[in-house]
Structure formats: C-alpha cells, structure tokens
Design an enzyme around this catalytic site. Structure first.
Site, PDB file in Angstrom:
ATOM      1  N   CYS A 160      17.385   2.691   4.087  1.00 37.51           N
ATOM      2  CA  CYS A 160      16.454   3.809   4.328  1.00 37.51           C
ATOM      3  C   CYS A 160      16.462   4.281   5.776  1.00 37.51           C
ATOM      4  CB  CYS A 160      15.058   3.417   3.883  1.00 37.51           C
ATOM      5  SG  CYS A 160      15.014   3.062   2.112  1.00 37.51           S
ATOM      6  N   HIS A 177      10.223   8.331   6.977  1.00 37.29           N
ATOM      7  CA  HIS A 177      10.913   7.982   5.739  1.00 37.29           C
ATOM      8  C   HIS A 177       9.876   7.956   4.612  1.00 37.29           C
ATOM      9  CE1 HIS A 177      13.205   6.068   2.714  1.00 37.29           C
ATOM     10  NE2 HIS A 177      12.546   4.931   2.782  1.00 37.29           N
ATOM     11  N   ASN A 229      11.480   7.983  -3.359  1.00 35.88           N
ATOM     12  CA  ASN A 229      12.276   7.459  -2.245  1.00 35.88           C
ATOM     13  C   ASN A 229      13.755   7.719  -2.520  1.00 35.88           C
ATOM     14  OD1 ASN A 229      13.580   5.965  -0.306  1.00 35.88           O
ATOM     15  ND2 ASN A 229      12.410   4.092  -0.634  1.00 35.88           N
TER      16      ASN A 229
HETATM   17  N1  COA Z   1       2.902  -0.031 -12.950  1.00 33.38           N
HETATM   18  C1  COA Z   1       1.866  -0.841 -13.157  1.00 33.38           C
HETATM   19  N2  COA Z   1       1.745  -2.019 -12.541  1.00 33.38           N
HETATM   20  C2  COA Z   1       2.698  -2.382 -11.680  1.00 33.38           C
HETATM   21  C3  COA Z   1       3.812  -1.582 -11.429  1.00 33.38           C
HETATM   22  C4  COA Z   1       3.891  -0.360 -12.116  1.00 33.38           C
HETATM   23  N3  COA Z   1       4.924   0.491 -11.935  1.00 33.38           N
HETATM   24  N4  COA Z   1       4.597  -2.190 -10.529  1.00 33.38           N
HETATM   25  C5  COA Z   1       4.008  -3.345 -10.225  1.00 33.38           C
HETATM   26  N5  COA Z   1       2.863  -3.470 -10.917  1.00 33.38           N
HETATM   27  C6  COA Z   1       1.926  -4.569 -10.903  1.00 33.38           C
HETATM   28  C7  COA Z   1       2.512  -5.837 -10.390  1.00 33.38           C
HETATM   29  O1  COA Z   1       3.173  -6.506 -11.432  1.00 33.38           O
HETATM   30  C8  COA Z   1       1.297  -6.564  -9.924  1.00 33.38           C
HETATM   31  O2  COA Z   1       0.696  -7.186 -11.020  1.00 33.38           O
HETATM   32  P1  COA Z   1       0.150  -8.691 -10.916  1.00 33.38           P
HETATM   33  O3  COA Z   1      -0.896  -8.637  -9.847  1.00 33.38           O
HETATM   34  O4  COA Z   1      -0.363  -8.918 -12.289  1.00 33.38           O
HETATM   35  O5  COA Z   1       1.346  -9.492 -10.562  1.00 33.38           O
HETATM   36  C9  COA Z   1       0.351  -5.465  -9.465  1.00 33.38           C
HETATM   37  O6  COA Z   1       0.872  -4.254 -10.006  1.00 33.38           O
HETATM   38  C10 COA Z   1       0.228  -5.309  -7.961  1.00 33.38           C
HETATM   39  O7  COA Z   1       1.492  -5.378  -7.389  1.00 33.38           O
HETATM   40  P2  COA Z   1       1.646  -5.369  -5.837  1.00 33.38           P
HETATM   41  O8  COA Z   1       3.009  -5.833  -5.494  1.00 33.38           O
HETATM   42  O9  COA Z   1       0.480  -6.012  -5.206  1.00 33.38           O
HETATM   43  O10 COA Z   1       1.494  -3.800  -5.565  1.00 33.38           O
HETATM   44  P3  COA Z   1       1.505  -3.093  -4.183  1.00 33.38           P
HETATM   45  O11 COA Z   1       0.190  -2.496  -3.937  1.00 33.38           O
HETATM   46  O12 COA Z   1       2.111  -3.918  -3.086  1.00 33.38           O
HETATM   47  O13 COA Z   1       2.500  -1.883  -4.490  1.00 33.38           O
HETATM   48  C11 COA Z   1       4.780  -1.253  -4.096  1.00 33.38           C
HETATM   49  C12 COA Z   1       3.818  -2.156  -4.873  1.00 33.38           C
HETATM   50  C13 COA Z   1       6.204  -1.614  -4.429  1.00 33.38           C
HETATM   51  C14 COA Z   1       4.502   0.178  -4.502  1.00 33.38           C
HETATM   52  C15 COA Z   1       4.518  -1.429  -2.593  1.00 33.38           C
HETATM   53  O14 COA Z   1       4.481  -2.782  -2.271  1.00 33.38           O
HETATM   54  C16 COA Z   1       5.539  -0.770  -1.721  1.00 33.38           C
HETATM   55  O15 COA Z   1       5.661   0.444  -1.692  1.00 33.38           O
HETATM   56  N6  COA Z   1       6.282  -1.549  -0.905  1.00 33.38           N
HETATM   57  C17 COA Z   1       7.222  -1.091   0.060  1.00 33.38           C
HETATM   58  C18 COA Z   1       8.280  -0.287  -0.593  1.00 33.38           C
HETATM   59  C19 COA Z   1       9.283   0.156   0.382  1.00 33.38           C
HETATM   60  O16 COA Z   1       8.950   0.636   1.424  1.00 33.38           O
HETATM   61  N7  COA Z   1      10.542   0.042  -0.016  1.00 33.38           N
HETATM   62  C20 COA Z   1      11.673   0.560   0.587  1.00 33.38           C
HETATM   63  C21 COA Z   1      11.801   0.257   1.998  1.00 33.38           C
HETATM   64  S1  COA Z   1      12.371   1.625   2.674  1.00 33.38           S
END
Ligand code: COA
Length: 330
Positions: free
Chosen positions: A117, A257, A287
């Site tokens: 990214c 980004h 993304n």
């Molecule tokens: N729909 C519904 N539930 C979902 C889901 C979806 N698409 N994806 C994950 N969940 C669930 C998980 O399984 C988890 O359930 P659990 O608590 O029963 O295990 C719950 O939602 C919470 O997950 P969590 O990981 O705490 O969510 P989050 O608030 O951290 O959001 C992301 C997840 C991936 C959106 C977030 O962490 C993120 O954007 N991270 C960085 C991404 C990034 O920048 N990536 C590229 C780098 S450039």
C-alpha cells in the site's frame, strides 16, 4: 529556493473497472452486513476487473493512455515508467515493461516496485530522483492493483476490504518552487508476519497443497495492522512537516492511503487536520493498494491549485510506510 530543480506532478489520471461489488453483493457471499462493513471500514462498494484476459497491466495502460490524452504526452516521449503493484501480471517479466509495450512507449524502460500500500509513495520518490538528477525529463509513475486476483471471497475478514484500480501521474522538472519538496519513507520487515501472501513465492512455491490450504490470498491480522498504520502515517507526516518548517495549518490537503475510513479519520485527528482537507474516496473503491493515492489525486484534481501544500501518506505490507510533502504544480 525557487530555482532548485524539483520533480513535479504535471498530470494525473485514474482508471477503474465498471463492475461494482457492493456490500449487498458481499452479504450474499459471506456472513457479513452492509452495516458492519460501513461502520468498520467506510466502504460501500469496490470495482472488480472482470474483462477476460485483462490484468493489472491493462488497468495501468488505460490509466496512462488517459494521462497522455490529458497532458499531450506522446508515448515515445516517456523516458521511464514505474509501476507500483503487488499484483503483477506474472512473477516475471515485470508489469512496467508490459505496460510500455501496450502503450507503445518505445523509448522507455521500466520496472516494478513492490511495497504494497506504500508502493505509490516509494515509486514517486524513486521516479523523482531521475528527474532531480537530470537523467530524464518525463517519468510516468503508476499505482495499479488487481486485488480481486489475490482476495479470498470466502474470507469475510479480508474480502470486504479490497478492490481493483489504477492511477498514473506524469513527473517533470520544475524550477518554480512547486513539486516534491521532501519525503520520509520507512520499512520494517518484521511486520511481514501480520500482512502477507503465504504461498506462490520462492519460500513456498505453488503446489496442490498450497492451493488446497488457500494460501494464495491476502493474509492479514487487521487489528495489529490498524494500530501500526495510524502510528506510521502520523509520525512520518509530522516528521516531513517539521523538517520543512511547516505547520499543520499550512497543509491544504492530506492524501491518505485508503485502507479503512477509521484509519483515515484517526490520522486526521492525530495530525489536527479537519476532514474537509482530507481526500477520501474509499466508499467507492475500497482499498486498491498501490492505486489509492493517485485515484484520490485524480478525483480531487479540479479542486487543487498551484502552490497547494499536499501531504501524501501511506502504510502497507512489509511493513512499509511514509509521507511525501509536495507543492501542487498546476
Ligand atoms: N462482517 C462481519 N463481521 C466480521 C467481518 C465482516 N466482514 N470481518 C470480521 N468480522 C468479525 C470478526 O470475525 C470479529 O468477530 P469475533 O469478535 O467474533 O472474532 C469481529 O468482526 C471484530 O473483528 P475485529 O478484527 O476486531 O474488527 P476491527 O474493528 O479490527 O476491523 C478491519 C477489522 C480489518 C476492518 C480493521 O482491523 C482494519 O481495517 N485493519 C487494517 C486494515 C489495513 O489497513 N490493511 C491494509 C494495510 S494498508
């Protein structure tokens, strides 16, 4: 120093596929909801490349063709073309040379940069060096990724996040004070544990087993990446501003980004920049990895003025991260 030779962006263009993958579509594919995706990521839909036989180089070539139309640049005038991507058409040859072939850039050479990214920032800083050194006059920098080719559409943790697209800029020398003023780029390979594709490289070459284990897709520990992303983008943006004796109030635009709307707002809050000065299009494209920043510049181009102070900032797999400070040239 107005007379100093700097590399300036003198044109920008973007290209995205027409096919949309909406949150409603994803609700039918995995156990998720529009509400979850919208509140956790800010994404409403993404574009997916479904043209048979097309790959990352085709999106990049479309972006560059449009750039040439807009700027009057002829294919034969391009000296160097750099493609930032993690979804190269093939392991080799590089995508940049394929793009040069497709657009007829007979006098150019090219290479790819793989910095996930942050790829567009790494590529922009690299391309700028050839201009500042006086080696070349016209450098095209592309950020292009077909993330749908490495996204597991059975994994709700990742499949809601990514989309396909390409953005391209023309870099030329300017002596009027505009252009790239400074950059802070960083990397930490220890972060590879949290964001990677497990197989398909020399460490674990593709095999029936790697396919059966679904290891040819993005693997991400989202929570970990989230925290590092905010810290990395904020600290490098602050460093590049400090180094250039600029205050946050002097920043006209932050171009972050587009990984997650919550990362974007958190970065803006930590920097103390109001959201009106932050470019956002994540709701439409998700993304697109190396393409997010040039796609933002493309969509906000008509709101930019010559002399505007822009901070481009990104974080991605590697880990890689950084910020570029530039003065808009037109
Ligand atoms: N729909 C519904 N539930 C979902 C889901 C979806 N698409 N994806 C994950 N969940 C669930 C998980 O399984 C988890 O359930 P659990 O608590 O029963 O295990 C719950 O939602 C919470 O997950 P969590 O990981 O705490 O969510 P989050 O608030 O951290 O959001 C992301 C997840 C991936 C959106 C977030 O962490 C993120 O954007 N991270 C960085 C991404 C990034 O920048 N990536 C590229 C780098 S450039």
């Amino acid at each position: 120093m107005p007379n100093k030779l700097r590399a300036a962006i003198t044109g920008v263009n973007g290209w995205v596929p027409e096919d949309r993958l909406t949150n409603a579509d994803l609700e039918k594919m995995v156990d998720t909801s529009d509400e979850w995706i919208t509140t956790r990521t800010g994404i409403k839909e993404r574009r997916i490349l479904r043209t048979p036989g097309w790959a990352t180089s085709d999106m990049a070539a479309e972006a560059v063709r449009g750039l040439m139309l807009k700027t009057g640049l002829l294919p034969g005038e391009i000296d160097l073309l750099i493609v930032a991507t993690v979804t190269a058409d093939m392991v080799f040859p590089d995508t940049a040379n394929t793009v040069c072939d497709k657009i007829g850039a007979k006098n150019a050479f090219g290479f790819d940069i793989n910095a996930a990214c942050s790829g567009f920032l790494y590529a922009l800083a690299t391309g700028a060096q050839f201009i500042v050194a006086g080696a070349y006059e016209k450098v095209v920098v592309v950020g292009a990724d077909m993330m749908s080719s490495i996204t597991d559409y059975t994994d709700r943790n990742t499949c809601v996040l990514f989309g396909d697209g390409a953005g391209a800029v023309l870099l030329e020398g300017r002596r009027d004070g505009t252009g790239i003023q400074d950059f802070v780029l960083r990397g930490d390979g220890a972060g590879r544990e949290f964001l990677h594709m497990k197989s398909g490289g020399s460490l674990r070459p593709p095999s029936h087993e790697t396919v059966d284990r679904r290891e040819h897709y993005v693997y991400q520990e989202g929570k970990r990446v989230f925290k590092f992303a905010v810290e990395g983008m904020v600290s490098t943006a602050q460093e590049v501003l400090r180094r250039n004796h600029k205050t946050v109030d002097e920043v006209d635009w932050v171009v972050p980004h587009q990984a997650n709307m919550r990362i974007i707002t958190s970065v803006a809050e930590h920097l103390g920049v109001p959201m009106e000065k932050v470019m956002v299009n994540i709701h439409k494209y998700g993304n697109t990895t190396a393409a997010t920043i040039p796609l933002c510049l493309w969509e906000y181009e008509d709101r930019l003025k010559k002399g505007d102070n822009l901070i481009l900032t990104a974080f991605g797999g590697g880990f890689t991260w950084g910020s570029i400070y530039l003065k808009w040239a037109y």
